[in-house]
Design a protein around this motif. Structure first.
Motif, short mmCIF file in Angstrom:
data_model
loop_
_atom_site.label_atom_id
_atom_site.label_comp_id
_atom_site.label_asym_id
_atom_site.label_seq_id
_atom_site.Cartn_x
_atom_site.Cartn_y
_atom_site.Cartn_z
N VAL A 131 34.66 1.96 30.61
CA VAL A 131 33.95 1.63 29.52
C VAL A 131 33.47 0.30 30.13
O VAL A 131 32.98 -0.56 30.27
N GLY A 132 34.63 -0.72 30.21
CA GLY A 132 34.93 -2.18 30.71
C GLY A 132 34.45 -2.18 31.14
O GLY A 132 33.79 -3.01 31.41
N ALA A 133 34.93 -1.57 32.46
CA ALA A 133 34.15 -1.99 34.02
C ALA A 133 32.36 -1.65 34.05
O ALA A 133 32.00 -2.67 34.83
N VAL A 134 32.49 -0.84 33.59
CA VAL A 134 31.10 -0.70 33.27
C VAL A 134 30.03 -1.51 32.53
O VAL A 134 29.37 -2.44 32.94
N GLU A 135 30.42 -1.93 31.48
CA GLU A 135 30.25 -3.32 29.97
C GLU A 135 30.11 -4.40 31.36
O GLU A 135 29.02 -4.94 31.77
N SER A 136 30.77 -4.84 32.31
CA SER A 136 30.50 -5.63 32.59
C SER A 136 29.78 -6.46 34.09
O SER A 136 29.71 -6.71 34.48
N ILE A 137 29.58 -4.76 34.73
CA ILE A 137 28.43 -4.46 35.93
C ILE A 137 27.49 -4.76 35.71
O ILE A 137 26.71 -5.42 36.23
#
Length: 374
Positions: A169-175
């Motif tokens: 989820v953190g990776a998706v929030e960032s991208i």
């Protein structure tokens, strides 16, 4: 005038003041381990009592006498390890007491880790919806996606091995922020409940990413507007409804080349990257500095975190900037710096062996609804 109605705000104000005073008092408690704390059972107990004033809520509210004894024994072992380690000269990092300090490492690892790589037969090259090739050009000496406000605040997975959901989820929030310009807080609880990728024992980051490709991930109730129920540190029945946006989707996932720190660096320069690492008892007591091991070697100790940048210290120690999901009270405000460019091609704690990141096309977004609808 209704006196009962008048008393309610006063009672609430007094209760809030008491909570704030207790929090302030706990913040002033010194839980640094010194030689004098280890001299006897009594001095060790005094240290444990001070520690409990700060961290009891993270351990046991009202433990039984047997449980208290067990916790105290674990605490003593951890305190001794912290004290002995911090006396060593030439170390690049320090250990410290934290909210996990009255847990044995085995208990801690069982509750707070849980990442699993996919099958060896997985075709990494075709995992992404678009080309995953990254070119090496104009590579800066240091990089930190927090400086671009592309990383949400550190979260806390609690006593649930859902690290895989938090990293994904953190990776998706960032991208999503990088592609749309808007940083949204997304729901780990929805991924835990609905993705089929895992539970509080272990989970597969790749399957969680694929769930977001196919279905999407909701805004967290901490975000705006509230959509999915808040995180509960346990798997629940899925409450996701495709007919009720907003939610965020991605177009695919890519893998960084395994066993290649340069490939991971290029990927991180493009966006934050989800990685699986193998932790150790030193990792769980990490306080600050550049962690250089030792790391675990057991698959049961796999932990999934998010690499958000890289840097170098003034004495030329290169490191990765890693966002964890154990709350802001652990490590460096929830982060750990891990040594970079080491002799082992797999990187510190195997950080390069299973690194993946989401693919998302650029879109022009004007508000939260625009972002979520894509």
């Amino acid at each position: 005038m209704d006196m009962t109605a008048m008393r309610k705000p006063l009672v609430l104000a007094v209760a809030l003041s008491a909570i704030l005073l207790l929090a302030a008092a706990a913040a002033d408690v010194d839980v640094t381990v010194r030689d004098s704390d280890l001299e006897s059972e009594e001095t060790m107990w005094d240290l444990y009592e001070r520690w409990r004033r700060v961290y009891a809520s993270s351990s046991q509210d009202l433990p039984s006498s047997d449980m208290m004894k067990s916790r105290f024994e674990a605490f003593k072992a951890n305190a001794r390890q912290v004290n002995e380690f911090n006396k060593k000269e030439g170390m690049s990092y320090t250990l410290g007491l934290n909210k996990f300090s009255d847990m044995s490492y085995e208990e801690f690892a069982a509750k707070y880790t849980g990442g699993m790589p996919g099958s060896i037969a997985d075709d990494r090259s075709s995992a992404g919806a678009v080309s995953c090739k990254l070119r090496e050009k104009n590579v800066p000496l240091t990089w930190d996606w927090r400086d671009s406000r592309a990383v949400t605040p550190v979260k806390d997975q609690g006593p649930c091995g859902s690290c895989w959901a938090f990293s994904v989820v953190g990776a998706v929030e960032s991208i999503n922020k990088i592609r749309t310009g808007i940083l949204l807080t997304l729901s780990e609880q929805q991924v835990l409940d609905c993705s089929g990728a895992g539970d509080c024992v272990f989970g597969y980051p790749k399957d969680a990413f694929n769930h977001i490709v196919n279905t999407g991930v909701s805004l967290d109730s901490r975000g705006k507007p509230p959509y999915y129920p808040p995180y509960e540190a346990q798997k629940k029945q899925c409450r996701f409804d495709l007919e009720k946006p907003p939610f965020v989707k991605i177009d695919g996932i890519c893998f960084a080349q395994s066993g290649d720190e340069t490939a991971l660096k290029l990927a991180v320069l493009s966006q934050p990257v989800s990685v699986i690492i193998q932790i150790s008892d030193r990792f769980h007591s990490y306080h600050g500095g550049v962690f250089d091991g030792p790391c675990g070697t057991e698959t049961k100790d796999n932990h999934v975190v998010l690499v958000v940048g890289y840097g170098v210290t003034t004495d030329n120690i290169k490191y990765w900037i890693v966002k964890n999901s154990w709350g802001e009270g652990w490590g460096e405000s929830g982060y750990i710096r891990m040594k970079r460019d080491i002799t082992d091609k797999n990187g510190i704690c195997g950080i390069t062996t299973w690194a993946m990141y989401p693919v998302k096309k650029y879109i022009v977004a004007h508000d939260d609804a625009d972002v979520a609808a894509y």
